[in-house]
Design a protein around this motif. Structure first.
Motif, mmCIF file in Angstrom:
data_model
loop_
_atom_site.group_PDB
_atom_site.id
_atom_site.type_symbol
_atom_site.label_atom_id
_atom_site.label_comp_id
_atom_site.label_asym_id
_atom_site.label_seq_id
_atom_site.Cartn_x
_atom_site.Cartn_y
_atom_site.Cartn_z
ATOM 1 N N ASN A 230 -49.303 -68.729 -16.874
ATOM 2 C CA ASN A 230 -49.607 -67.355 -16.469
ATOM 3 C C ASN A 230 -50.535 -67.334 -15.256
ATOM 4 O OD1 ASN A 230 -48.534 -65.446 -18.798
ATOM 5 N ND2 ASN A 230 -49.441 -67.229 -19.809
ATOM 6 N N GLU A 231 -50.446 -66.269 -14.493
ATOM 7 C CA GLU A 231 -51.336 -66.082 -13.343
ATOM 8 C C GLU A 231 -52.751 -65.816 -13.855
ATOM 9 O OE1 GLU A 231 -51.870 -63.085 -9.485
ATOM 10 O OE2 GLU A 231 -50.344 -62.689 -11.007
ATOM 11 N N ALA A 232 -53.704 -66.605 -13.400
ATOM 12 C CA ALA A 232 -55.080 -66.442 -13.881
ATOM 13 C C ALA A 232 -56.064 -66.834 -12.791
ATOM 14 C CB ALA A 232 -55.310 -67.280 -15.133
ATOM 15 N N TYR A 233 -57.285 -66.312 -12.921
ATOM 16 C CA TYR A 233 -58.351 -66.594 -11.955
ATOM 17 C C TYR A 233 -59.654 -66.741 -12.725
ATOM 18 C CZ TYR A 233 -54.805 -64.733 -8.812
ATOM 19 O OH TYR A 233 -53.618 -64.502 -8.144
ATOM 20 N N TYR A 234 -60.468 -67.673 -12.257
ATOM 21 C CA TYR A 234 -61.797 -67.832 -12.869
ATOM 22 C C TYR A 234 -62.820 -67.229 -11.923
ATOM 23 C CZ TYR A 234 -66.072 -69.727 -14.771
ATOM 24 O OH TYR A 234 -67.342 -69.847 -15.293
ATOM 25 N N LEU A 235 -63.618 -66.301 -12.463
ATOM 26 C CA LEU A 235 -64.662 -65.636 -11.676
ATOM 27 C C LEU A 235 -66.024 -66.123 -12.181
ATOM 28 C CD1 LEU A 235 -62.101 -63.625 -11.938
ATOM 29 C CD2 LEU A 235 -63.638 -61.928 -10.961
ATOM 30 N N PRO A 236 -66.758 -66.877 -11.380
ATOM 31 C CA PRO A 236 -68.050 -67.408 -11.815
ATOM 32 C C PRO A 236 -69.126 -66.329 -11.826
ATOM 33 C CG PRO A 236 -67.652 -67.988 -9.529
ATOM 34 C CD PRO A 236 -66.411 -67.289 -10.002
ATOM 35 N N GLY A 237 -70.209 -66.589 -12.539
ATOM 36 C CA GLY A 237 -71.328 -65.652 -12.597
ATOM 37 C C GLY A 237 -72.177 -65.922 -13.806
ATOM 38 N N ALA A 238 -73.125 -65.032 -14.058
ATOM 39 C CA ALA A 238 -73.966 -65.173 -15.244
ATOM 40 C C ALA A 238 -73.107 -65.200 -16.502
ATOM 41 C CB ALA A 238 -74.967 -64.027 -15.315
ATOM 42 N N VAL A 239 -72.000 -64.457 -16.452
ATOM 43 C CA VAL A 239 -70.984 -64.513 -17.506
ATOM 44 C C VAL A 239 -69.704 -64.995 -16.844
ATOM 45 C CG1 VAL A 239 -69.668 -63.211 -19.219
ATOM 46 C CG2 VAL A 239 -72.065 -62.631 -18.784
ATOM 47 N N GLY A 240 -69.335 -66.270 -17.112
ATOM 48 C CA GLY A 240 -68.100 -66.794 -16.526
ATOM 49 C C GLY A 240 -66.892 -66.087 -17.123
ATOM 50 N N GLU A 241 -65.959 -65.680 -16.259
ATOM 51 C CA GLU A 241 -64.822 -64.857 -16.713
ATOM 52 C C GLU A 241 -63.496 -65.458 -16.282
ATOM 53 O OE1 GLU A 241 -62.717 -60.684 -15.393
ATOM 54 O OE2 GLU A 241 -64.897 -60.834 -15.190
ATOM 55 N N LEU A 242 -62.603 -65.620 -17.239
ATOM 56 C CA LEU A 242 -61.226 -65.981 -16.942
ATOM 57 C C LEU A 242 -60.396 -64.708 -17.055
ATOM 58 C CD1 LEU A 242 -59.142 -68.276 -16.399
ATOM 59 C CD2 LEU A 242 -58.714 -68.262 -18.866
ATOM 60 N N ARG A 243 -59.801 -64.289 -15.950
ATOM 61 C CA ARG A 243 -58.995 -63.066 -15.932
ATOM 62 C C ARG A 243 -57.535 -63.472 -15.794
ATOM 63 N NH1 ARG A 243 -60.813 -58.287 -11.913
ATOM 64 N NH2 ARG A 243 -62.785 -58.822 -12.953
ATOM 65 N N LEU A 244 -56.758 -63.138 -16.779
ATOM 66 C CA LEU A 244 -55.377 -63.605 -16.858
ATOM 67 C C LEU A 244 -54.416 -62.418 -16.857
ATOM 68 C CD1 LEU A 244 -54.122 -66.455 -19.133
ATOM 69 C CD2 LEU A 244 -52.916 -64.262 -19.154
ATOM 70 N N PHE A 245 -53.293 -62.577 -16.133
ATOM 71 C CA PHE A 245 -52.274 -61.527 -16.049
ATOM 72 C C PHE A 245 -50.976 -62.089 -16.633
ATOM 73 C CE2 PHE A 245 -55.349 -61.029 -12.676
ATOM 74 C CZ PHE A 245 -55.722 -59.698 -12.797
ATOM 75 N N SER A 246 -50.591 -61.598 -17.800
ATOM 76 C CA SER A 246 -49.415 -62.136 -18.480
ATOM 77 C C SER A 246 -48.139 -61.580 -17.867
ATOM 78 C CB SER A 246 -49.466 -61.814 -19.971
ATOM 79 O OG SER A 246 -49.230 -60.429 -20.188
ATOM 80 N N ALA A 247 -47.032 -62.256 -18.136
ATOM 81 C CA ALA A 247 -45.741 -61.818 -17.618
ATOM 82 C C ALA A 247 -45.333 -60.465 -18.199
ATOM 83 C CB ALA A 247 -44.683 -62.872 -17.923
ATOM 84 N N SER A 248 -45.866 -60.113 -19.372
ATOM 85 C CA SER A 248 -45.531 -58.838 -20.012
ATOM 86 C C SER A 248 -46.359 -57.673 -19.488
ATOM 87 C CB SER A 248 -45.725 -58.953 -21.527
ATOM 88 O OG SER A 248 -47.072 -59.278 -21.836
ATOM 89 N N GLY A 249 -47.256 -57.929 -18.508
ATOM 90 C CA GLY A 249 -48.062 -56.856 -17.920
ATOM 91 C C GLY A 249 -49.394 -56.632 -18.598
ATOM 92 N N ARG A 250 -49.805 -57.548 -19.462
ATOM 93 C CA ARG A 250 -51.106 -57.416 -20.122
ATOM 94 C C ARG A 250 -52.211 -58.044 -19.278
ATOM 95 N NH1 ARG A 250 -48.376 -59.071 -25.137
ATOM 96 N NH2 ARG A 250 -48.137 -57.253 -26.514
ATOM 97 N N LEU A 251 -53.375 -57.454 -19.395
ATOM 98 C CA LEU A 251 -54.594 -58.047 -18.846
ATOM 99 C C LEU A 251 -55.324 -58.719 -20.005
ATOM 100 C CD1 LEU A 251 -56.953 -58.382 -16.758
ATOM 101 C CD2 LEU A 251 -57.777 -56.149 -17.589
ATOM 102 N N VAL A 252 -55.604 -60.012 -19.856
ATOM 103 C CA VAL A 252 -56.318 -60.759 -20.890
ATOM 104 C C VAL A 252 -57.572 -61.348 -20.252
ATOM 105 C CG1 VAL A 252 -56.229 -62.651 -22.556
ATOM 106 C CG2 VAL A 252 -54.157 -61.296 -22.081
#
Length: 208
Positions: A161-183
């Motif tokens: 799946n398409e995903a990106y890691y955003l660093p910070g005080a709270v590390g965040e993995l933002r993932l975009f599923s093929a079904s259109g969900r944001l995880v």
């Protein structure tokens, strides 16, 4: 003698009336459009006013209504749908679900705003937390969240799946599923996408 005098008087009156009539006729001819009122005398006709055509009004164009964007579909499920108690224990037995949890990462807050589900777990020893958020944003919101992730994060390959890691005080993995969900998988313990990969794969398996 009286009859002759009376006849003469009538003849004089008749001649006077004829003379007056002739004078009136001449006056009418000279006056052209004027008329004669036998009581008030000569009456001058006023020109009949002509109606002035008013300019036709041009219809004002009406602005076409801008279609409203499609609303995001709510995705409201129990936290145990995202991660079961056993799955959390297998990940780390020190974590327990936090009631009334408030999202910390930008992605989780966005998922909440788009009528999604946000759940959090707290480490009973260290006090650190991790959170999982799932939503089904509309096309415009999803495009905005993807653009933000591309601009601020590093690409990550999570279960295809398409995903990106955003660093910070709270590390965040933002993932975009093929079904259109944001995880979103985020924690104050994460320092890279690999730290979130195990949880992300488990959550995606539960959503299928």
């Amino acid at each position: 003698m009286l009859c002759m005098g009376s006849a003469r008087r009538q003849a004089q009156l008749r001649r006077g009336w004829l003379a007056a009539s002739a004078a009136v006729t001449v006056s009418l001819l000279l006056a052209g459009c004027n008329a004669f009122d036998p009581i008030g005398g000569i009456v001058t006709k006023s020109p009949t006013p002509t109606a002035t055509a008013s300019p036709s009004s041009t219809p004002t164009p009406t602005a076409s209504a801008t279609p409203s964007p499609e609303a995001s579909k709510p995705y409201l499920v129990p936290c145990t749908t995202l991660l079961s108690a056993q799955q959390v224990y297998d990940y780390n037995p020190n974590f327990g679900q936090t009631d009334g949890y408030s999202a910390k990462s930008a992605g989780a807050r966005a998922a909440s705003a788009e009528h999604g589900t946000v759940c959090g777990w707290t480490n009973q020893t260290s006090g650190s937390t991790f959170e999982v958020a799932v939503a089904t944003p509309n096309a415009a919101a999803l495009a905005t969240l993807r653009a933000e992730a591309k601009a601020s994060g590093a690409p990550a390959a999570i279960a295809g799946n398409e995903a990106y890691y955003l660093p910070g005080a709270v590390g965040e993995l933002r993932l975009f599923s093929a079904s259109g969900r944001l995880v979103v998988i985020a924690s104050d313990d994460f320092t890279s996408a690999q730290d979130a990969e195990e949880l992300a794969a488990t959550v995606l398996g539960n959503l299928e």
